[in-house]
Design a protein around this motif. Structure first.
Motif, PDB file in Angstrom:
ATOM      1  N   VAL A 167       0.829  -1.214   0.000  1.00 50.90           N
ATOM      2  CA  VAL A 167       0.000   0.000   0.000  1.00 50.90           C
ATOM      3  C   VAL A 167       0.857   1.254   0.000  1.00 50.90           C
ATOM      4  O   VAL A 167       0.581   2.228  -0.717  1.00 50.90           O
ATOM      5  CB  VAL A 167      -0.952  -0.015   1.213  1.00 50.90           C
ATOM      6  CG1 VAL A 167      -1.718   1.309   1.306  1.00 50.90           C
ATOM      7  CG2 VAL A 167      -1.922  -1.179   1.114  1.00 50.90           C
ATOM      8  N   SER A 168       1.936   1.250   0.789  1.00 53.25           N
ATOM      9  CA  SER A 168       2.786   2.447   0.877  1.00 53.25           C
ATOM     10  C   SER A 168       3.432   2.760  -0.469  1.00 53.25           C
ATOM     11  O   SER A 168       3.525   3.930  -0.862  1.00 53.25           O
ATOM     12  CB  SER A 168       3.868   2.245   1.947  1.00 53.25           C
ATOM     13  OG  SER A 168       4.685   1.128   1.623  1.00 53.25           O
ATOM     14  N   ARG A 173       2.510   6.165  -2.666  1.00 53.87           N
ATOM     15  CA  ARG A 173       3.574   7.117  -2.990  1.00 53.87           C
ATOM     16  C   ARG A 173       3.683   7.309  -4.489  1.00 53.87           C
ATOM     17  O   ARG A 173       3.907   8.417  -4.981  1.00 53.87           O
ATOM     18  CB  ARG A 173       4.902   6.611  -2.419  1.00 53.87           C
ATOM     19  CG  ARG A 173       6.045   7.614  -2.546  1.00 53.87           C
ATOM     20  CD  ARG A 173       5.819   8.813  -1.631  1.00 53.87           C
ATOM     21  NE  ARG A 173       6.870   9.782  -1.734  1.00 53.87           N
ATOM     22  CZ  ARG A 173       6.915  10.758  -2.634  1.00 53.87           C
ATOM     23  NH1 ARG A 173       5.939  10.894  -3.521  1.00 53.87           N
ATOM     24  NH2 ARG A 173       7.926  11.618  -2.647  1.00 53.87           N
ATOM     25  N   LEU A 174       3.524   6.223  -5.234  1.00 54.94           N
ATOM     26  CA  LEU A 174       3.580   6.311  -6.691  1.00 54.94           C
ATOM     27  C   LEU A 174       2.447   7.179  -7.225  1.00 54.94           C
ATOM     28  O   LEU A 174       2.660   8.054  -8.077  1.00 54.94           O
ATOM     29  CB  LEU A 174       3.506   4.906  -7.300  1.00 54.94           C
ATOM     30  CG  LEU A 174       3.549   4.803  -8.825  1.00 54.94           C
ATOM     31  CD1 LEU A 174       4.822   5.418  -9.392  1.00 54.94           C
ATOM     32  CD2 LEU A 174       3.427   3.342  -9.256  1.00 54.94           C
ATOM     33  N   ALA A 181      11.406   2.969  -9.548  1.00 54.74           N
ATOM     34  CA  ALA A 181      10.666   4.206  -9.322  1.00 54.74           C
ATOM     35  C   ALA A 181      10.718   4.615  -7.853  1.00 54.74           C
ATOM     36  O   ALA A 181      10.851   5.799  -7.526  1.00 54.74           O
ATOM     37  CB  ALA A 181       9.216   4.040  -9.766  1.00 54.74           C
ATOM     38  N   MET A 182      10.633   3.639  -6.938  1.00 54.34           N
ATOM     39  CA  MET A 182      10.726   3.951  -5.509  1.00 54.34           C
ATOM     40  C   MET A 182      12.109   4.520  -5.161  1.00 54.34           C
ATOM     41  O   MET A 182      12.235   5.430  -4.336  1.00 54.34           O
ATOM     42  CB  MET A 182      10.450   2.697  -4.682  1.00 54.34           C
ATOM     43  CG  MET A 182       9.017   2.187  -4.724  1.00 54.34           C
ATOM     44  SD  MET A 182       7.792   3.381  -4.084  1.00 54.34           S
ATOM     45  CE  MET A 182       7.078   3.991  -5.636  1.00 54.34           C
ATOM     46  N   CYS A 183      13.149   3.998  -5.814  1.00 58.96           N
ATOM     47  CA  CYS A 183      14.489   4.550  -5.590  1.00 58.96           C
ATOM     48  C   CYS A 183      14.584   5.977  -6.113  1.00 58.96           C
ATOM     49  O   CYS A 183      15.210   6.842  -5.486  1.00 58.96           O
ATOM     50  CB  CYS A 183      15.541   3.663  -6.270  1.00 58.96           C
ATOM     51  SG  CYS A 183      15.762   2.058  -5.500  1.00 58.96           S
ATOM     52  N   GLU A 184      13.967   6.228  -7.257  1.00 63.20           N
ATOM     53  CA  GLU A 184      13.943   7.587  -7.806  1.00 63.20           C
ATOM     54  C   GLU A 184      13.292   8.556  -6.824  1.00 63.20           C
ATOM     55  O   GLU A 184      13.695   9.719  -6.710  1.00 63.20           O
ATOM     56  CB  GLU A 184      13.179   7.575  -9.132  1.00 63.20           C
ATOM     57  CG  GLU A 184      13.027   8.932  -9.800  1.00 63.20           C
ATOM     58  CD  GLU A 184      14.318   9.448 -10.414  1.00 63.20           C
ATOM     59  OE1 GLU A 184      14.375  10.651 -10.717  1.00 63.20           O
ATOM     60  OE2 GLU A 184      15.279   8.657 -10.589  1.00 63.20           O
ATOM     61  N   LEU A 185      12.302   8.058  -6.074  1.00 66.79           N
ATOM     62  CA  LEU A 185      11.582   8.881  -5.090  1.00 66.79           C
ATOM     63  C   LEU A 185      12.204   8.805  -3.695  1.00 66.79           C
ATOM     64  O   LEU A 185      11.654   9.357  -2.741  1.00 66.79           O
ATOM     65  CB  LEU A 185      10.116   8.441  -5.022  1.00 66.79           C
ATOM     66  CG  LEU A 185       9.341   8.504  -6.332  1.00 66.79           C
ATOM     67  CD1 LEU A 185       7.937   7.966  -6.151  1.00 66.79           C
ATOM     68  CD2 LEU A 185       9.310   9.925  -6.882  1.00 66.79           C
ATOM     69  N   ALA A 226      10.331   0.916   0.847  1.00 64.81           N
ATOM     70  CA  ALA A 226       9.432   0.317  -0.142  1.00 64.81           C
ATOM     71  C   ALA A 226      10.225  -0.381  -1.241  1.00 64.81           C
ATOM     72  O   ALA A 226       9.860  -1.477  -1.684  1.00 64.81           O
ATOM     73  CB  ALA A 226       8.530   1.393  -0.747  1.00 64.81           C
ATOM     74  N   ALA A 227      11.325   0.250  -1.684  1.00 63.41           N
ATOM     75  CA  ALA A 227      12.160  -0.357  -2.718  1.00 63.41           C
ATOM     76  C   ALA A 227      12.747  -1.683  -2.234  1.00 63.41           C
ATOM     77  O   ALA A 227      12.765  -2.674  -2.970  1.00 63.41           O
ATOM     78  CB  ALA A 227      13.283   0.596  -3.128  1.00 63.41           C
TER      79      ALA A 227
END
Length: 266
Positions: free
Chosen positions: A91-92, A96-97, A142-146, A151-152
């Motif tokens: 969910v997190s 975030r995405l 994408a999680m790493c980009e953010l 999450a990543a």
């Protein structure tokens, strides 16, 4: 006079800096010159159109310069994978995405993900199929980009578990480096020559090679994420595991040659 120097998209040749249909004109990798700029959605469409021919399994990267993609295109690839494969995300990570897509005015993908939340999904992608593992890798990128490291890490660990299920227990006969491989998303018993025709053999070869490439990239990125989180010991342990996977890659290649030779003699 400066028109010749104006950056243009190497796919559509347009020079729009930003529009709703194409996204932003960006430089997502190390390529320069005539292929140095591309619209985010042009690249998104190109990746999927050329996936089997030009894109290597693993983290999303440029097939020309071999650098990992960065920027908004990672968010678009992540959203597309989540929607196309109906991935069951933490969910997190999904929240975030969605919020970042909204912030960057990528409303088409954000709204599609929001609509998905309101439905009961009757079909979810098989969690050990290379397409699913590739999709989760894209979302982890994408999680790493953010800078959403936790999450990543969660996503990358799920990728590695899926890859492990593809290969099963490699501790058996060295001529068969895998004992219970995964074929089109289903675990099978030990393979015998008479069980496979040429088409099935090609499909199995693709699945094993893709899962191995994905595992190597996911292991490398997980180590980087753990270092970002200050977990140096875990990161070093992950790099040792990745080195073991590389050794298994050589074993698998050797075993595959033996398998093909056996088939040829049948």
């Amino acid at each position: 006079d400066g028109g010749e120097d104006e950056p243009t998209c190497w796919i559509c040749l347009g020079s729009e800096r930003r529009c709703a249909e194409l996204g932003s004109l960006c430089s997502p990798c190390a390529c320069r010159g005539s292929v140095g700029h591309v619209h985010e959605r042009c690249l998104q469409d190109w990746v999927y159109a050329k996936h089997e021919q030009a894109m290597k399994p693993g983290l999303p990267r440029c097939p020309t310069c071999n650098e990992r993609y960065t920027g908004g295109v990672l968010l678009l690839l992540a959203a597309s994978c989540a929607l196309r494969l109906q991935l069951d995300l933490p969910v997190s990570a999904e929240s975030r995405l969605v919020s970042e897509l909204q912030r960057r005015k990528m409303s088409r993908e954000a709204n599609a993900l929001l609509r998905r939340r309101m439905k009961w999904n009757t079909w979810v992608a098989t969690d050990a199929h290379p397409d699913t593992l590739q999709g989760i890798c894209n979302i982890a990128s994408a999680m790493c980009e953010l800078k959403q490291w936790e999450a990543a890490a969660t996503l990358l660990r799920s990728v590695l578990k899926g890859c492990k299920r593809v290969f099963g227990n490699p501790g058996g006969n060295r001529r068969w480096p895998w004992r219970f491989p995964c074929f089109v998303g289903r675990p099978m018993h030990r393979l015998w020559r008479e069980d496979l025709d040429e088409q099935e053999l090609d499909a199995l070869e693709w699945e094993l090679e893709a899962a191995l490439a994905i595992a190597l990239d996911a292991g490398e990125l997980l180590a980087e994420v753990l270092m970002r989180m200050g977990r140096e010991e875990e990161a070093e342990q992950q790099l040792r595991r990745r080195a073991a996977v590389q050794r298994q890659q050589r074993l698998l290649a050797h075993g595959w040659v033996l398998l093909v030779d056996d088939l040829a003699q049948a």
